[in-house]
Design an enzyme around this catalytic site. Structure first.
Site, PDB file in Angstrom:
ATOM      1  N   LYS A   1     -11.955  -4.263  18.035  1.00  0.00           N
ATOM      2  CA  LYS A   1     -10.580  -4.707  18.242  1.00  0.00           C
ATOM      3  C   LYS A   1     -10.027  -4.348  19.613  1.00  0.00           C
ATOM      4  CE  LYS A   1      -9.777  -4.930  13.338  1.00  0.00           C
ATOM      5  NZ  LYS A   1      -8.871  -4.758  12.203  1.00  0.00           N
TER       6      LYS A   1
ATOM      7  N   ASN B   1       0.842  -1.193   0.000  1.00  0.00           N
ATOM      8  CA  ASN B   1       0.000   0.000   0.000  1.00  0.00           C
ATOM      9  C   ASN B   1       0.881   1.249   0.000  1.00  0.00           C
ATOM     10  OD1 ASN B   1       0.542   0.756   2.910  1.00  0.00           O
ATOM     11  ND2 ASN B   1      -0.435  -1.244   3.223  1.00  0.00           N
TER      12      ASN B   1
ATOM     13  N   ASP C   1      -4.188  -6.442   4.433  1.00  0.00           N
ATOM     14  CA  ASP C   1      -5.305  -7.282   4.890  1.00  0.00           C
ATOM     15  C   ASP C   1      -5.295  -8.651   4.225  1.00  0.00           C
ATOM     16  OD1 ASP C   1      -6.440  -5.297   6.568  1.00  0.00           O
ATOM     17  OD2 ASP C   1      -7.293  -4.306   4.816  1.00  0.00           O
TER      18      ASP C   1
ATOM     19  N   PHE D   1      -5.197   3.208  14.550  1.00  0.00           N
ATOM     20  CA  PHE D   1      -5.417   4.178  13.483  1.00  0.00           C
ATOM     21  C   PHE D   1      -6.438   3.622  12.507  1.00  0.00           C
ATOM     22  CE2 PHE D   1      -1.885   6.333  15.189  1.00  0.00           C
ATOM     23  CZ  PHE D   1      -1.771   7.580  14.587  1.00  0.00           C
TER      24      PHE D   1
ATOM     25  N   LYS E   1     -14.406  -0.056  14.523  1.00  0.00           N
ATOM     26  CA  LYS E   1     -13.106  -0.729  14.606  1.00  0.00           C
ATOM     27  C   LYS E   1     -12.574  -0.691  16.029  1.00  0.00           C
ATOM     28  CE  LYS E   1      -8.491  -0.619  12.473  1.00  0.00           C
ATOM     29  NZ  LYS E   1      -7.643   0.037  11.434  1.00  0.00           N
TER      30      LYS E   1
ATOM     31  N   LYS F   1       9.787 -16.056 -11.248  1.00  0.00           N
ATOM     32  CA  LYS F   1       8.998 -14.956 -11.784  1.00  0.00           C
ATOM     33  C   LYS F   1       7.914 -15.479 -12.719  1.00  0.00           C
ATOM     34  CE  LYS F   1       9.323 -10.905 -14.787  1.00  0.00           C
ATOM     35  NZ  LYS F   1      10.191 -10.079 -15.632  1.00  0.00           N
TER      36      LYS F   1
END
Length: 399
Positions: A340, A208, A277, A322, A336, A287
């Site tokens: 959690k 990300n 995730d 966060f 969240k 490859k």
């Protein structure tokens, strides 16, 4: 700040006139301010002005020893609880970075053991010059703090980054510095930062846009606040903050194991990392060749680090998470937090300019189980980190 001792170094740039306001505001707050000027600085503002505002003699010449009982530059170096250079020209930044002491200011800096905060001010092209940036990077690695220059109209006629931060911003930074200096003293803080990388084959991976800047800023602020900081980071191109223990990982599973290894001994856990995730279910040893028009990759969930921390955390531990969202920020963030087992969650809308991945700024709102705690406007991540650490310190101490 009453009774604190601050040395302000003024180097030779047009922004030297702003130093008068910094000296005045600090003096009015009860700070014992001592001023050192370079010879070039005296071309822009007189020592008499600074002497009047600080109510103390101003030092310019290394060899102008007024008190035979002390060596002036050593006395000033020992005097400081904090050393501020405002404005800091490219010249003085280069001298400091290379250990040059050829005037009263740089000689005193070499002798001080106090924290140093540098406030650059120069032409935008000078500031962006790779040599100047390398010098700034070196000083950061040595533990010096920076108050970034602002963008706008410069005295030379250019428009861009290079304006000295406003005196009010510098004074506010000083207030936060002293307020937050010990709010986490003796506490052990774990911070995760950056992305994780999940390989598909030897040359491709899923990841990300996280740069790690927020997590690293939090680590620096927590160490400044007196904490014993452990920083677990995914792959990023950032220097390790001073007085921070860093553990580098790549994959989500590696980050989970690193977190669980140190979790029991921590007082505060701040999960700022953007953990993948999902990961490829099959990782290829060679490859993959572009032999088909379409490629289907099956993904499987990675370990949920936040959920595992929430399950295991002890009653005395404070867990801060966060949430990077693009819509219904409060709804998703609070869900969240509950799901959690977090105590606080810092949420932002990453689709808003200045609040997304890779930027130097952020815009966040902090929530707990009762709702919104505080909203912070757009600000530099380094400044926001100090605000968040102060808030965490208050919460940890029951304030």
């Amino acid at each position: 700040m009453h009774g604190k001792r601050i040395v302000i170094g003024i180097s030779g740039g047009i922004a030297a006139f702003k130093a008068a306001s910094i000296v005045s505001q600090l003096t009015q707050r009860g700070v014992d301010v001592r001023v050192i000027m370079t010879a070039s600085a005296t071309q822009f503002i007189t020592p008499l002005t600074l002497q009047t505002l600080s109510r103390n003699p101003v030092a310019v010449d290394t060899f102008d020893e007024k008190d035979p009982a002390v060596v002036q530059h050593i006395d000033l170096a020992d005097h400081a609880d904090l050393f501020i250079i405002a404005p800091a020209t490219a010249n003085v930044i280069g001298k400091i970075a290379h250990g040059i002491g050829d005037d009263m200011l740089t000689t005193t800096l070499l002798a001080t053991t106090a924290p140093v905060v540098i406030c650059p001010a120069m032409n935008v092209h000078m500031y962006d010059n790779p040599i100047v940036q390398e010098n700034i990077k070196r000083l950061r690695q040595l533990g010096m703090h920076f108050i970034e220059p602002a963008e706008g109209q410069l005295a030379c006629g250019y428009v861009g980054r290079g304006r000295l931060a406003e005196p009010e911003e510098i004074v506010a930074w000083v207030e936060r510095f002293f307020d937050g200096q010990s709010c986490l003293a003796g506490k052990k803080v774990l911070i995760t930062a950056g992305p994780t990388v999940e390989p598909l084959d030897p040359v491709r991976f899923f990841s990300n846009h996280s740069s790690g800047k927020m997590g690293f800023a939090l680590a620096e602020a927590a160490a400044l606040a007196g904490a014993d900081v452990t920083l677990i980071s995914g792959p990023v191109s950032l220097p390790t903050p001073p007085r921070v223990r860093r553990i580098d990982v790549v994959r989500a599973e590696e980050m989970l194991q690193a977190v669980l290894d140190v979790l029991p001994e921590m007082d505060v856990i701040i999960k700022a990392a953007a953990v993948a995730d999902y990961r490829p279910k099959q990782v290829f040893d060679q490859k993959l060749k572009k032999s088909q028009d379409e490629l289907t990759v099956v993904l499987e969930k990675t370990a949920d680090i936040a959920q595992e921390v929430g399950k295991r955390k002890a009653p005395h531990q404070l867990f801060v998470g966060f949430a990077a969202e693009t819509e219904e920020v409060e709804t998703y963030a609070r869900a969240k937090l509950e799901r959690k087992g977090m105590d606080l969650i810092v949420a932002n809308n990453v689709s808003v300019p200045g609040a997304g991945f890779g930027t130097d700024t952020n815009i966040v709102t902090v929530y707990d189980r009762n709702g919104r705690v505080k909203t912070f406007p757009k600000m530099l991540k380094k400044m926001l980190a100090k605000e968040l650490i102060s808030l965490i310190g208050d919460r940890l101490h029951g304030k």
